[in-house]
Structure formats: C-alpha cells, structure tokens
Design a protein around this motif. Structure first.
Motif, PDB file in Angstrom:
ATOM      1  N   ILE A   1       0.873  -1.172   0.000  1.00 55.05           N
ATOM      2  CA  ILE A   1       0.000   0.000   0.000  1.00 55.05           C
ATOM      3  C   ILE A   1       0.907   1.217   0.000  1.00 55.05           C
ATOM      4  O   ILE A   1       1.671   1.437   0.941  1.00 55.05           O
ATOM      5  N   THR A   2       0.818   2.001  -1.056  1.00 54.06           N
ATOM      6  CA  THR A   2       1.777   3.094  -1.266  1.00 54.06           C
ATOM      7  C   THR A   2       1.430   4.388  -0.540  1.00 54.06           C
ATOM      8  O   THR A   2       2.143   5.365  -0.676  1.00 54.06           O
ATOM      9  N   ASP A   3       0.344   4.419   0.209  1.00 55.73           N
ATOM     10  CA  ASP A   3       0.041   5.607   1.020  1.00 55.73           C
ATOM     11  C   ASP A   3       1.194   5.847   1.985  1.00 55.73           C
ATOM     12  O   ASP A   3       1.978   4.960   2.275  1.00 55.73           O
ATOM     13  N   ARG A   4       1.265   7.048   2.497  1.00 59.35           N
ATOM     14  CA  ARG A   4       2.290   7.360   3.495  1.00 59.35           C
ATOM     15  C   ARG A   4       1.752   7.036   4.868  1.00 59.35           C
ATOM     16  O   ARG A   4       0.642   7.478   5.196  1.00 59.35           O
ATOM     17  N   PRO A   5       2.399   6.291   5.699  1.00 64.44           N
ATOM     18  CA  PRO A   5       3.614   5.543   5.404  1.00 64.44           C
ATOM     19  C   PRO A   5       3.298   4.305   4.556  1.00 64.44           C
ATOM     20  O   PRO A   5       2.207   3.735   4.655  1.00 64.44           O
ATOM     21  N   VAL A   6       4.268   3.907   3.763  1.00 62.92           N
ATOM     22  CA  VAL A   6       4.117   2.714   2.937  1.00 62.92           C
ATOM     23  C   VAL A   6       4.009   1.503   3.865  1.00 62.92           C
ATOM     24  O   VAL A   6       4.724   1.405   4.857  1.00 62.92           O
ATOM     25  N   ARG A   7       3.088   0.621   3.567  1.00 63.35           N
ATOM     26  CA  ARG A   7       2.939  -0.589   4.385  1.00 63.35           C
ATOM     27  C   ARG A   7       2.596  -1.770   3.480  1.00 63.35           C
ATOM     28  O   ARG A   7       2.170  -1.592   2.340  1.00 63.35           O
ATOM     29  N   THR A   8       2.781  -2.935   4.017  1.00 59.31           N
ATOM     30  CA  THR A   8       2.517  -4.162   3.283  1.00 59.31           C
ATOM     31  C   THR A   8       1.488  -4.981   4.041  1.00 59.31           C
ATOM     32  O   THR A   8       1.601  -5.148   5.258  1.00 59.31           O
ATOM     33  N   GLU A   9       0.481  -5.462   3.328  1.00 55.19           N
ATOM     34  CA  GLU A   9      -0.527  -6.334   3.921  1.00 55.19           C
ATOM     35  C   GLU A   9      -0.459  -7.689   3.242  1.00 55.19           C
ATOM     36  O   GLU A   9      -0.132  -7.788   2.062  1.00 55.19           O
ATOM     37  N   TYR A  10      -0.798  -8.689   4.010  1.00 58.08           N
ATOM     38  CA  TYR A  10      -0.844 -10.050   3.499  1.00 58.08           C
ATOM     39  C   TYR A  10      -2.269 -10.568   3.627  1.00 58.08           C
ATOM     40  O   TYR A  10      -2.937 -10.329   4.632  1.00 58.08           O
ATOM     41  N   SER A  11      -2.720 -11.269   2.605  1.00 57.96           N
ATOM     42  CA  SER A  11      -4.051 -11.875   2.643  1.00 57.96           C
ATOM     43  C   SER A  11      -3.972 -13.248   1.996  1.00 57.96           C
ATOM     44  O   SER A  11      -3.056 -13.543   1.227  1.00 57.96           O
TER      45      SER A  11
END
Length: 106
Positions: free
Chosen positions: A73-83
């Motif tokens: 997810i490129t919003d600030r802050p960048v984060r990563t989700e797993y599904s």
C-alpha cells in the motif's frame, strides 16, 4: 492415464500439501490470516513465539505456493498487507476441521 497412475498422482499431490502445512508455523499463519488481511507486524503480534526472520521466510514460502498474496500500500507511510488467496482460503477452511478436532480432543 490408468487408475494406478491417477492414484499415484493424487498421493504426490497430498504429500506436497502435507510438506507445506506441516512445516512449523504454516498452519497457524494461515489461521491468523483467515479473518482479514494483516500487516507483517500484526501477524507477528498474533504469533509471539515466531521470530521475525522465520515469519519472513514462511511468508515467502506461502507466497511462492500461491496461498498468500502480498499487497504493498503506497500511502504514506508505505505498508505491506498479506491476505489469503482463494487457494489459501480453501486450505484454511479445511484446516478449520483440524481446529475443531484439536479443540475437542487436545
């Protein structure tokens, strides 16, 4: 394909499945992702005995098997989700039967 060849192919597929889900932490990671997508840190908090290094390794393996999808997810802050993928959800549903058995008998 003969009936014997079909049985052998099925055995190979079942063996491969057990190789995946019987690795330490795999089943519980899948279980943790059953309800909703989670960030790496959320998975780590849910399974406190699992080191970050091992979690990272297992997540890559689950991605390679097509069971988990990694979404940046490129919003600030960048984060990563797993599904879980559809394939992962179907496996998770099957593992729920093991969960029910464990609740009753362990």
């Amino acid at each position: 394909m003969t009936e014997e060849e079909q049985k052998y192919e099925l055995i190979k597929k079942v063996e491969k499945c057990y190789e995946i889900i019987c690795k330490k932490w795999m089943g519980i990671i899948i279980h943790t992702l059953m309800t909703e997508p989670k960030r790496f840190s959320e998975i780590h908090v849910a399974i406190p005995d699992l080191s970050k290094r091992m979690l990272n390794e297992r997540m890559k393996e689950l991605e390679d098997c097509g069971l988990v999808l990694r979404h940046v997810i490129t919003d600030r802050p960048v984060r990563t989700e797993y599904s879980l993928t559809r394939k992962g959800n179907e496996l998770g549903s099957s593992l729920r039967m093991v969960e029910r058995w464990a609740e009753k008998w362990m």
